[in-house]
Design a protein around this motif. Structure first.
Motif, short mmCIF file in Angstrom:
data_model
loop_
_atom_site.label_atom_id
_atom_site.label_comp_id
_atom_site.label_asym_id
_atom_site.label_seq_id
_atom_site.Cartn_x
_atom_site.Cartn_y
_atom_site.Cartn_z
N PHE A 128 31.98 -26.96 -3.96
CA PHE A 128 31.15 -26.41 -2.90
C PHE A 128 29.82 -25.94 -3.48
O PHE A 128 29.80 -25.28 -4.52
N ASP A 129 28.72 -26.28 -2.82
CA ASP A 129 27.41 -25.87 -3.33
C ASP A 129 26.81 -24.72 -2.53
O ASP A 129 25.74 -24.21 -2.87
N LYS A 145 20.83 -5.21 -1.17
CA LYS A 145 19.91 -5.89 -2.07
C LYS A 145 19.88 -7.41 -1.86
O LYS A 145 19.02 -8.09 -2.41
N GLU A 146 20.83 -7.93 -1.10
CA GLU A 146 20.99 -9.37 -0.95
C GLU A 146 19.91 -10.01 -0.08
O GLU A 146 19.40 -9.40 0.85
N ARG A 147 19.58 -11.25 -0.39
CA ARG A 147 18.80 -12.10 0.50
C ARG A 147 19.78 -12.87 1.40
O ARG A 147 20.99 -12.83 1.20
N PHE A 148 19.24 -13.60 2.38
CA PHE A 148 20.08 -14.50 3.17
C PHE A 148 20.68 -15.57 2.26
O PHE A 148 21.87 -15.83 2.28
N PHE A 149 19.81 -16.22 1.47
CA PHE A 149 20.25 -17.22 0.50
C PHE A 149 20.31 -16.54 -0.87
O PHE A 149 19.28 -16.20 -1.45
N SER A 150 21.51 -16.34 -1.38
CA SER A 150 21.71 -15.62 -2.63
C SER A 150 22.11 -16.61 -3.73
O SER A 150 23.22 -17.15 -3.74
N HIS A 151 21.19 -16.85 -4.65
CA HIS A 151 21.40 -17.82 -5.72
C HIS A 151 22.44 -17.33 -6.72
O HIS A 151 22.44 -16.16 -7.10
N ARG A 152 23.32 -18.21 -7.15
CA ARG A 152 24.31 -17.92 -8.20
C ARG A 152 24.18 -18.95 -9.31
O ARG A 152 23.98 -20.14 -9.04
N ASP A 153 24.30 -18.48 -10.57
CA ASP A 153 24.16 -19.41 -11.69
C ASP A 153 25.40 -20.25 -11.87
O ASP A 153 26.34 -20.18 -11.06
N GLU A 179 25.09 -24.89 -10.23
CA GLU A 179 24.76 -23.66 -9.54
C GLU A 179 25.15 -23.76 -8.06
O GLU A 179 25.38 -24.85 -7.54
N HIS A 180 25.21 -22.63 -7.38
CA HIS A 180 25.48 -22.65 -5.95
C HIS A 180 24.86 -21.44 -5.28
O HIS A 180 24.26 -20.60 -5.94
N PHE A 181 25.00 -21.36 -3.98
CA PHE A 181 24.45 -20.26 -3.20
C PHE A 181 25.53 -19.57 -2.39
O PHE A 181 26.47 -20.20 -1.93
#
Length: 301
Positions: A128-129, A145-153, A179-181
């Protein structure tokens, strides 16, 4: 008499639907996280609206600790059957059995932290991405602190100091291989918004949210349901209490509230009057001042 701003709810609904459609447009293999709680139920409702009359273009994923309330699991399974949805279940017990997660010991043992391992394993296994989650900014300071789109390494980790700007609701879903979001369509909703929307849309929710009598113990100031999975403390008094749950999670760490609210209208009145935060009864959040943020950095939602 309950009154609420319908135009405000419609704005939140439109925003949530827009975010969900952006996920479908930008990612190849998204998934919707589903716990059986009110927020994930609301998110599923929005997703169905977003693509109606077509079916959802992505499956659902539930991370099952093995200590979930039986009512939650029964509600989840009945809803999946009713709507004909594809559900993937990641089991914490499987992670324990294969040695990637270690069971905690002692009277305060919980499987909450172990969910992170199972979640990351499920995301990796299914490639899953993007994972849609029902978290809201008003829940907890780390959530805010989160954005709508939260980047993960590529290790599933979150860096709160390195997030992408989201000006004019333009979302950047670019990522490198591995990586995924995590995506949060309900970011701008409050607990009150959720309850008013559920009432307006006539959405079914688990019975745990309504007042009922349960055998409970009071531990560290938190009312916990006396279940078979709750570690026993010798001499601890078990009482029948009239309670309801504001959040639904693991039975060993999800605290109940004394309440006689047995209808949605009464719940809304109660939420309007309370001074305790929604997660104020979650034992897992009380382990340290930065408990939630620490878990999110490790890969938790």
């Amino acid at each position: 008499m309950i009154s609420y701003n319908l135009s405000h709810l419609k704005e939140l609904e439109a925003e949530g639907i827009y975010v969900i459609r952006e996920v479908a447009a930008q990612f190849e293999n998204p998934v919707l996280m589903f716990s059986g709680g009110k927020d994930s139920i609301t998110m599923l409702h929005l997703a169905r609206k977003a693509f109606y009359p077509a079916k959802l273009p992505f499956p659902l994923l539930h991370v099952d600790t093995g200590h979930n309330f039986p009512e939650t699991i029964a509600f989840r399974d009945e809803l999946m059957k009713k709507l004909g949805l594809r559900l993937i279940v990641g089991h914490v017990q499987d992670s324990i059995n294969q040695g990637t997660a270690v069971e905690e010991k002692g009277v305060n043992a919980s499987r909450i932290r172990l969910q992170t391992t199972t979640l990351l394993e499920a995301l990796e296994k299914n490639q899953f991405d993007a994972a849609l989650g029902g978290a809201r900014r008003d829940e907890e300071k780390a959530r805010a602190k989160e954005r709508f789109f939260s980047h993960r390494d590529d290790f599933g980790q979150w860096d709160p100091k390195n997030q992408r700007p989201e000006l004019w609701n333009i979302f950047n879903g670019r990522k490198r291989m591995g990586e995924h979001f995590r995506v949060f369509p309900l970011s701008n909703w409050t607990e009150m918004d959720i309850w008013q929307y559920i009432l307006h849309e006539k959405i079914d929710i688990p019975s745990l949210y309504f007042s009922h009598t349960r055998s409970c113990v009071v531990r560290n100031g938190i009312i916990l349901y006396k279940s078979d999975v709750l570690p026993e403390i010798e001499g601890e008094e078990v009482k029948d209490m009239e309670v309801r749950f504001r959040t639904i999670g693991d039975m060993t760490s999800t605290g109940a509230s004394l309440s006689d609210a047995d209808t949605l209208e009464k719940i809304i009145d109660e939420v309007a009057a309370t001074r305790m935060t929604e997660r104020g009864g979650r034992a897992d959040d009380k382990r340290s001042e930065t408990s939630m943020e620490d878990r999110k950095k490790e890969g938790y939602f």
